[in-house]
Design a protein around this motif. Structure first.
Motif, PDB file in Angstrom:
ATOM      1  N   MET A  66      -5.687   1.300  -0.817  1.00  0.00           N
ATOM      2  CA  MET A  66      -6.555   1.632  -0.828  1.00  0.00           C
ATOM      3  C   MET A  66      -7.964   0.506  -0.549  1.00  0.00           C
ATOM      4  O   MET A  66      -9.146   1.410   0.591  1.00  0.00           O
ATOM      5  CB  MET A  66      -6.680   2.583  -0.050  1.00  0.00           C
ATOM      6  CG  MET A  66      -5.777   3.240   0.287  1.00  0.00           C
ATOM      7  SD  MET A  66      -4.523   2.499   1.227  1.00  0.00           S
ATOM      8  CE  MET A  66      -4.842   3.145   2.847  1.00  0.00           C
TER       9      MET A  66
ATOM     10  N   ASP B 243     -10.402  -6.740  -0.225  1.00  0.00           N
ATOM     11  CA  ASP B 243      -8.958  -6.079  -0.091  1.00  0.00           C
ATOM     12  C   ASP B 243      -8.804  -6.240  -1.549  1.00  0.00           C
ATOM     13  O   ASP B 243      -8.135  -7.378  -2.084  1.00  0.00           O
ATOM     14  CB  ASP B 243      -7.704  -6.734   0.905  1.00  0.00           C
ATOM     15  CG  ASP B 243      -6.790  -5.820   0.623  1.00  0.00           C
ATOM     16  OD1 ASP B 243      -7.010  -4.973  -0.144  1.00  0.00           O
ATOM     17  OD2 ASP B 243      -6.083  -5.929   1.545  1.00  0.00           O
TER      18      ASP B 243
ATOM     19  N   TYR C  94       2.466  -2.322   6.442  1.00  0.00           N
ATOM     20  CA  TYR C  94       2.271  -1.293   5.261  1.00  0.00           C
ATOM     21  C   TYR C  94       2.824  -0.084   5.204  1.00  0.00           C
ATOM     22  O   TYR C  94       2.879   0.634   5.947  1.00  0.00           O
ATOM     23  CB  TYR C  94       0.352  -0.795   5.402  1.00  0.00           C
ATOM     24  CG  TYR C  94      -0.143  -2.470   4.755  1.00  0.00           C
ATOM     25  CD1 TYR C  94      -0.125  -2.808   3.409  1.00  0.00           C
ATOM     26  CD2 TYR C  94      -1.543  -2.759   6.088  1.00  0.00           C
ATOM     27  CE1 TYR C  94      -0.727  -3.887   3.729  1.00  0.00           C
ATOM     28  CE2 TYR C  94      -2.026  -3.503   5.315  1.00  0.00           C
ATOM     29  CZ  TYR C  94      -2.028  -4.608   4.327  1.00  0.00           C
ATOM     30  OH  TYR C  94      -3.007  -5.253   3.373  1.00  0.00           O
ATOM     31  N   ARG C  95       2.967   0.887   4.022  1.00  0.00           N
ATOM     32  CA  ARG C  95       3.726   2.022   4.029  1.00  0.00           C
ATOM     33  C   ARG C  95       2.591   2.981   3.518  1.00  0.00           C
ATOM     34  O   ARG C  95       2.400   3.201   2.502  1.00  0.00           O
ATOM     35  CB  ARG C  95       4.979   1.971   3.138  1.00  0.00           C
ATOM     36  CG  ARG C  95       5.475   0.773   3.393  1.00  0.00           C
ATOM     37  CD  ARG C  95       6.173   0.143   2.173  1.00  0.00           C
ATOM     38  NE  ARG C  95       6.913  -1.315   2.898  1.00  0.00           N
ATOM     39  CZ  ARG C  95       7.987  -1.714   2.608  1.00  0.00           C
ATOM     40  NH1 ARG C  95       9.087  -1.285   2.165  1.00  0.00           N
ATOM     41  NH2 ARG C  95       8.076  -2.618   3.329  1.00  0.00           N
ATOM     42  N   LEU C  96       2.081   3.620   4.271  1.00  0.00           N
ATOM     43  CA  LEU C  96       0.524   4.401   4.327  1.00  0.00           C
ATOM     44  C   LEU C  96       1.050   5.470   3.602  1.00  0.00           C
ATOM     45  O   LEU C  96       0.604   5.677   2.466  1.00  0.00           O
ATOM     46  CB  LEU C  96       0.028   3.982   5.121  1.00  0.00           C
ATOM     47  CG  LEU C  96      -0.935   2.940   5.541  1.00  0.00           C
ATOM     48  CD1 LEU C  96      -1.776   2.852   6.875  1.00  0.00           C
ATOM     49  CD2 LEU C  96      -1.509   2.114   3.603  1.00  0.00           C
TER      50      LEU C  96
ATOM     51  N   LYS D  50      -6.687  -3.956   9.166  1.00  0.00           N
ATOM     52  CA  LYS D  50      -7.834  -4.499   8.888  1.00  0.00           C
ATOM     53  C   LYS D  50      -8.723  -4.376  10.190  1.00  0.00           C
ATOM     54  O   LYS D  50      -9.914  -3.742   9.713  1.00  0.00           O
ATOM     55  CB  LYS D  50      -7.980  -5.577   8.207  1.00  0.00           C
ATOM     56  CG  LYS D  50      -6.342  -5.745   7.420  1.00  0.00           C
ATOM     57  CD  LYS D  50      -6.882  -4.585   6.269  1.00  0.00           C
ATOM     58  CE  LYS D  50      -6.077  -5.001   4.526  1.00  0.00           C
ATOM     59  NZ  LYS D  50      -6.012  -6.524   4.224  1.00  0.00           N
TER      60      LYS D  50
ATOM     61  N   LYS E  58       1.072  -1.195  -0.029  1.00  0.00           N
ATOM     62  CA  LYS E  58       0.020   0.011  -0.289  1.00  0.00           C
ATOM     63  C   LYS E  58       1.222   1.874  -0.184  1.00  0.00           C
ATOM     64  O   LYS E  58       0.444   2.013   0.840  1.00  0.00           O
ATOM     65  CB  LYS E  58      -0.991  -0.113   1.573  1.00  0.00           C
ATOM     66  CG  LYS E  58      -1.898  -1.581   1.350  1.00  0.00           C
ATOM     67  CD  LYS E  58      -3.311  -1.571   1.937  1.00  0.00           C
ATOM     68  CE  LYS E  58      -3.995  -2.595   2.382  1.00  0.00           C
ATOM     69  NZ  LYS E  58      -4.305  -2.712   0.937  1.00  0.00           N
TER      70      LYS E  58
ATOM     71  N   PHE F 236     -10.258  -1.531   0.167  1.00  0.00           N
ATOM     72  CA  PHE F 236     -10.267  -3.143   1.472  1.00  0.00           C
ATOM     73  C   PHE F 236     -11.440  -2.378   2.293  1.00  0.00           C
ATOM     74  O   PHE F 236     -11.557  -1.284   2.567  1.00  0.00           O
ATOM     75  CB  PHE F 236      -9.023  -3.330   1.905  1.00  0.00           C
ATOM     76  CG  PHE F 236      -8.736  -1.752   2.788  1.00  0.00           C
ATOM     77  CD1 PHE F 236      -7.513  -1.013   2.231  1.00  0.00           C
ATOM     78  CD2 PHE F 236      -8.900  -2.098   4.338  1.00  0.00           C
ATOM     79  CE1 PHE F 236      -6.607  -0.965   3.413  1.00  0.00           C
ATOM     80  CE2 PHE F 236      -8.046  -1.025   4.998  1.00  0.00           C
ATOM     81  CZ  PHE F 236      -7.449  -0.053   4.548  1.00  0.00           C
TER      82      PHE F 236
END
Lengths: 367, 209
Positions: free
Chosen positions: A203, A250, B81-83, B187, A176, A205
């Motif tokens: 994104m 997802d 995750y690297r947001l 999640k 992501k 999901f």
């Protein structure tokens, strides 16, 4: 947790899950440890750094199983094809990169079902995956559903991204990592129309209905649209199983080497901090290598399972209910006692000793 | 409760300032040597860690998220995750050495670095075979003592370099802090994380003017 304690729990969980798999029509299969390197190469299954290799007496390179499915396919390929082919395995898999003392041996349980595409089979397998965690008392779970074609056929349509770069794009989407994805796509002069769609996919999901409605606006070709229809259908089925409350989407899952060809899923547990079950449909490789019409399966990481059962304050069922102590001179009495207790369904162990006594193990272990 | 891993020192201080702007206060930060601190409303807990360890806590799920330099993400490639980027710790990953040291046209190069993976990937992309010496600090010493041709390191102001007679030869990549999140947490704790992340993201944009 001591090694012995871990083994006991592992044994208990394995037995319990094997019974569950059988109740869904699966039979146990023993799978080979080695597959020739050439076979992996021929079917595009190499991901070099992860795979441990050995050399046989004739100088052939063999790959030690790093993923059970390919090795199940090797076993299945020589068997006569039947209509209903469902197998489960208990296996160790090996990793070839011994980085920072990471686990290089992972205990895995898994199931594989060979049949042509069917949303009922897809749903039945997913239901089994969910059940195999719930039946162990692991309830803080979440299942993320996806479809291989969604991302893949979007990338396929973008001419500026060459075949070699697909993995790079996959990696950005998987993480992501929109920052680096954006700068990569701009460097490649990908049209903003596609660029924004790929960024959105990262994104994409969450709640099923929400994601589906957003995804429909992103679907640019038939393949993408069909993949969404398939997800919808499987989700409808999962409602019938009563497990839809665990299900989310997802669509930013990726799929190394285009291994999966249809529905893909992962089940996360918060206490594990990562996915504990992973699976999906892999028709391409089961056709080519397994000589079957299609295949779907999942694998469960047993080491993680054992660990998180611990955090659920799980208590192992004692293996030994009674210990009977005695001397060989009193064999008649003792054997009678052993038989009597075992007939009642207890697990009984005889221990040679001077004193004659019977100890109920359960209470002793309950500290 | 959201648990955040923060690198001890500058990143943590800057992050605590950012959190304050969005109404999350750690009144006892920097007052004592506690490694785990809770905010006044009991919503967020920060865990102070060694910078290069930040992703490890997040990857293993003992922290839900973290703030970490891109240099560490590039070097260790953790499964997180690297947001989004944050306006903290901006600098550059560079190849440095004596002024006039050639890089183009070389067949081989010896480089000292804390970031041996980044260095290797960079020289590979230029088609130069590299010999790498892993150092844990004071990397500038390597060319001075003639142990390596160049160094690969993060450069902020370049003062240390200049004082030791070295220069930036090539810029490899911009480095900044990235907000990372555990794969299960994003999640499963999304409803808690989302408002928090959105507020942070807004700040980042505001600060970038």
């Amino acid at each position: 947790m001591s090694g012995r304690e871990k083994e006991k729990r592992y044994g208990y969980i394995k037995d319990k899950l094997n019974e569950l798999y059988k109740s869904y029509g699966f039979e146990e299969i023993a799978i080979p440890m080695f597959v020739p390197y050439d076979t992996y190469d021929k079917y595009d299954l190499l991901s070099n750094e992860k795979q441990l290799k050995v050399i046989d007496g004739n100088g052939n390179v063999l790959i030690v199983r790093s993923d059970a499915t390919v090795h199940v396919l090797k076993a299945v390929r020589t068997m006569t094809k039947r209509k209903d082919e469902k197998f489960f395995y208990n296996a160790k898999i090996f990793r070839g990169n011994f980085k920072n003392g990471e686990e290089d041996e992972i205990n895995q349980l898994g199931v594989e079902c060979f049949s042509k595409k069917s949303t009922i089979i897809d749903s039945d397998i997913i239901a089994l995956a969910v059940k195999s965690l719930i039946s162990l008392g692991i309830k803080d779970i979440r299942l993320d559903l996806s479809h291989a074609d969604f991302v893949y056929s979007l990338i396929e349509e973008i001419k500026e991204i060459s075949k070699d770069e697909v993995e790079t794009v996959h990696k950005y989407i998987e993480d992501k990592n929109t920052i680096d994805l954006l700068s990569f796509l701009d460097k490649k002069n990908v049209k903003s129309h596609y660029r924004d769609k790929l960024l959105d996919v990262c994104m994409l999901f969450g709640d099923v209905e929400d994601v589906l409605s957003k995804a429909k606006t992103i679907a640019v070709n038939e393949k993408m649209k069909n993949s969404l229809k398939r997800i919808e259908k499987v989700y409808e089925n999962l409602k019938l199983y009563g497990i839809d409350k665990y299900v989310y989407l997802d669509l930013g899952f990726t799929n190394p080497m285009n291994y999966y060809s249809g529905i893909m899923f992962k089940i996360y547990s918060l206490s594990a901090g990562r996915e504990i079950i992973e699976g999906g449909r892999y028709d391409r490789i089961s056709k080519k290598f397994g000589l079957r019409d299609g295949g779907i399966g999942f694998s469960q990481n047993m080491d993680l399972t054992v660990d998180i059962l611990d955090s659920y304050d799980y208590r192992d069922k004692t293996y030994i209910d009674y210990q009977v102590f005695g001397r060989d001179e009193n064999s008649a009495d003792i054997i009678k006692k052993l038989i009597e207790l075992r007939d009642k369904g207890y697990n009984v162990s005889f221990v040679s000793g001077d004193e004659e006594k019977i100890i109920m193990k359960k209470e002793e272990d309950d500290d | 409760m959201i648990k955040i891993a923060l690198a001890k020192g500058r990143v943590a201080s800057e992050a605590v300032k950012l959190f304050k702007e969005i109404g999350i206060e750690f009144s006892d930060y920097d007052m004592n040597r506690k490694l785990i601190l809770r905010d006044s409303s009991n919503q967020v807990e920060i865990v102070l860690v060694k910078p290069s360890d930040t992703p490890i806590y997040v990857e293993n799920g003992v922290c839900d998220c973290g703030i970490v330099g891109k240099d560490i993400l590039l070097e260790d490639n953790p499964d997180v995750y690297r947001l989004f980027p944050l306006n903290i710790g901006k600098c550059k990953m560079c190849v440095c050495g004596f002024k006039g040291e050639r890089i183009e046209g070389r067949k081989t190069i010896t480089a000292a670095s804390k970031f041996t993976n980044i260095a290797k990937n960079y020289f590979d992309s230029l088609g130069i075979k590299s010999k790498l010496i892993k150092l844990n600090g004071s990397v500038e010493l390597a060319p001075l003592l003639n142990m390596s041709d160049v160094i690969v390191d993060i450069v902020e102001t370049g003062t240390t370099l200049r004082e030791n007679g070295l220069d930036v030869l090539r810029e490899i990549e911009d480095i900044y802090s990235v907000f990372i999140v555990n794969k299960a947490s994003l999640k499963m704790k999304h409803s808690k994380l989302k408002p928090f992340m959105n507020q942070l993201k807004k700040l980042k944009l505001g600060g970038e003017k």
